[in-house]
Design an enzyme around this catalytic site. Structure first.
Site, short mmCIF file in Angstrom:
data_model
loop_
_atom_site.label_atom_id
_atom_site.label_comp_id
_atom_site.label_asym_id
_atom_site.label_seq_id
_atom_site.Cartn_x
_atom_site.Cartn_y
_atom_site.Cartn_z
N ARG A 157 1.20 -1.08 0.16
CA ARG A 157 0.23 -0.35 0.19
C ARG A 157 0.72 1.13 0.09
O ARG A 157 0.36 1.88 -0.86
CB ARG A 157 -0.88 -0.33 1.40
CG ARG A 157 -1.59 -1.10 0.93
CD ARG A 157 -2.82 -0.82 2.44
NE ARG A 157 -3.67 -2.63 2.89
CZ ARG A 157 -3.64 -3.24 3.22
NH1 ARG A 157 -2.08 -3.49 3.61
NH2 ARG A 157 -4.58 -4.29 3.67
N ILE A 158 1.73 1.23 1.10
CA ILE A 158 2.59 2.83 0.95
C ILE A 158 3.55 2.63 -0.43
O ILE A 158 3.61 3.81 -1.34
CB ILE A 158 3.28 2.30 2.36
CG1 ILE A 158 2.91 2.04 3.42
CG2 ILE A 158 4.17 3.31 2.16
CD1 ILE A 158 3.16 1.72 5.00
N THR A 234 11.80 5.38 5.25
CA THR A 234 10.32 4.56 6.10
C THR A 234 9.37 4.45 6.47
O THR A 234 9.08 3.98 7.18
CB THR A 234 9.20 6.03 5.69
OG1 THR A 234 9.29 5.52 4.22
CG2 THR A 234 10.21 7.58 4.92
N SER A 235 10.66 3.15 6.57
CA SER A 235 9.79 1.46 6.71
C SER A 235 10.23 1.30 8.35
O SER A 235 9.49 1.76 9.32
CB SER A 235 10.15 0.38 5.85
OG SER A 235 9.49 0.52 4.74
N ARG A 236 11.58 0.77 8.84
CA ARG A 236 12.15 -0.34 9.47
C ARG A 236 13.64 -0.14 9.45
O ARG A 236 14.30 -0.29 8.70
CB ARG A 236 11.53 -1.59 9.89
CG ARG A 236 10.26 -1.91 9.88
CD ARG A 236 9.14 -0.78 11.31
NE ARG A 236 7.91 -1.88 11.51
CZ ARG A 236 7.61 -0.63 11.00
NH1 ARG A 236 7.65 0.32 10.40
NH2 ARG A 236 5.35 -0.60 11.71
N GLU A 265 16.68 2.75 17.56
CA GLU A 265 15.59 4.04 17.79
C GLU A 265 14.90 3.26 18.78
O GLU A 265 14.47 4.34 19.46
CB GLU A 265 14.95 3.56 16.56
CG GLU A 265 13.66 3.07 17.13
CD GLU A 265 12.83 3.51 15.56
OE1 GLU A 265 11.83 3.89 15.44
OE2 GLU A 265 12.77 3.82 14.46
#
Length: 347
Positions: A157-158, A234-236, A265
């Protein structure tokens, strides 16, 4: 029904409370904890029937076993990723586990494009410079995105939303995804990962973190990238070997890096450390480069996304309470719903 929400911020409380009042007034009683779920904090869920967790909460075997022993039977992930939970143990114990598979793909996709343009056109540096009365353009030279090749790793989707935006910019799009995706073919072509890295002026990651995708961006694959290309994640965070990225930046192999996620993180993101000494030397070294942009995992952070997260999460809980089939379940009828025949590389 008692629900314990971990890693809760003020905005979580706002949207969950509003959704509960409007759509599920009799569903549950919510207790909010600002700290993460871990082996040190799991005991605080002992009076709860369900827990709600986020990306940096810890749900390994010991935590899951303690939750179960304390009477918790449902685990609600208010995110798409599930790399922080041992699903096999959750299945063995009989937990209900559900996530929010798609809360705002456009929000993340738009943010990825914003990172590319900020990194490429140096607008973050220009903002600081002009505030000091310096209108010199030296050091701000960028490149036109029109006509450039953009590689998309994962066209769920992204990734698909991202591809649609960059198609509008006039970019040539190539993608790698073992699942394929008919809709993406309207905007670009599928290639092997090595070909994608070699061709792309920009590489954007849109895949979950699994054992098969961990450190997919490593020394070897960075060496296969087009020299001077931009890397966006922008994922993991665990998709990227940060030390390898630092080496590629030092050598000039990478033209720039924009990260909204970071592999370590968990100890830093979503909290204010401005008055502290940060002991993560790798992150501190990374942020010394002028062609590096790091954000605090905020790509999802829009009003629409937070509203959707609250709505879907509480809907998942209602499915559990009413014993309905939950379309977002990761453990269904005693079986994992996660594909096992090939590594998923999409969100």
């Amino acid at each position: 029904m008692k629900l314990a929400v971990f890693s809760a911020k003020s905005y979580d409380k706002h949207y969950f409370d509003a959704t509960l009042r409007k759509h599920h007034p009799a569903l549950c009683e919510i207790t909010y904890h600002s700290f993460a779920l871990s082996s040190e904090t799991v005991s605080l869920a002992q009076d709860s029937d369900a827990v709600c967790v986020f990306v940096n909460d810890q749900l390994d075997a010991p935590v899951l076993e303690t939750l179960y022993a304390n009477g918790v039977r449902a685990i609600l992930l208010r995110c798409a990723g599930f790399n922080n939970i041992n699903l096999q143990v959750a299945e063995d114990l009989g937990f209900f586990v559900a996530n929010v598979p798609s809360y705002s793909p456009e929000a993340v996709a738009e943010f990825a494009v914003a990172l590319i343009q900020t990194l490429n056109r140096k607008t973050h540096r220009a903002f600081n410079r002009v505030r000091e009365g310096n209108f010199n353009l030296e050091g701000f030279l960028g490149r036109t995105l029109y006509g450039k090749t953009v590689g998309v790793v994962g066209v769920g989707r992204i990734g698909l939303a991202f591809a649609k935006i960059l198609h509008g910019f006039g970019c040539k799009l190539v993608a790698y995804d073992p699942f394929g995706g008919e809709e993406f073919k309207k905007y670009g072509e599928f290639v092997e990962l090595g070909d994608l890295l070699a061709q792309s002026d920009v590489v954007s990651l849109h895949c979950p973190l699994t054992e098969g995708t961990r450190h997919v961006i490593n020394d070897e694959n960075l060496g296969r990238m087009k020299k001077g290309a931009l890397l966006v994640n922008t994922s993991r965070g665990g998709l990227v070997n940060t030390k390898a990225v630092i080496n590629a930046l030092k050598s000039g192999q990478l033209g720039g890096v924009a990260l909204d996620v970071y592999e370590e993180e968990g100890a830093l993101f979503y909290n204010d450390h401005s008055g502290e000494i940060i002991h993560d030397d790798v992150l501190m070294r990374l942020m010394t480069f002028p062609n590096v942009l790091v954000c605090g995992h905020q790509a999802f952070f829009t009003e629409e996304a937070l509203s959707e997260i609250a709505g879907v999460t509480l809907g998942n809980l209602e499915d559990f309470v009413l014993k309905r089939t939950c379309k977002n379940s990761l453990v269904r009828e005693g079986h994992l719903v996660v594909p096992t025949d090939k590594e998923p590389v999409r969100l």
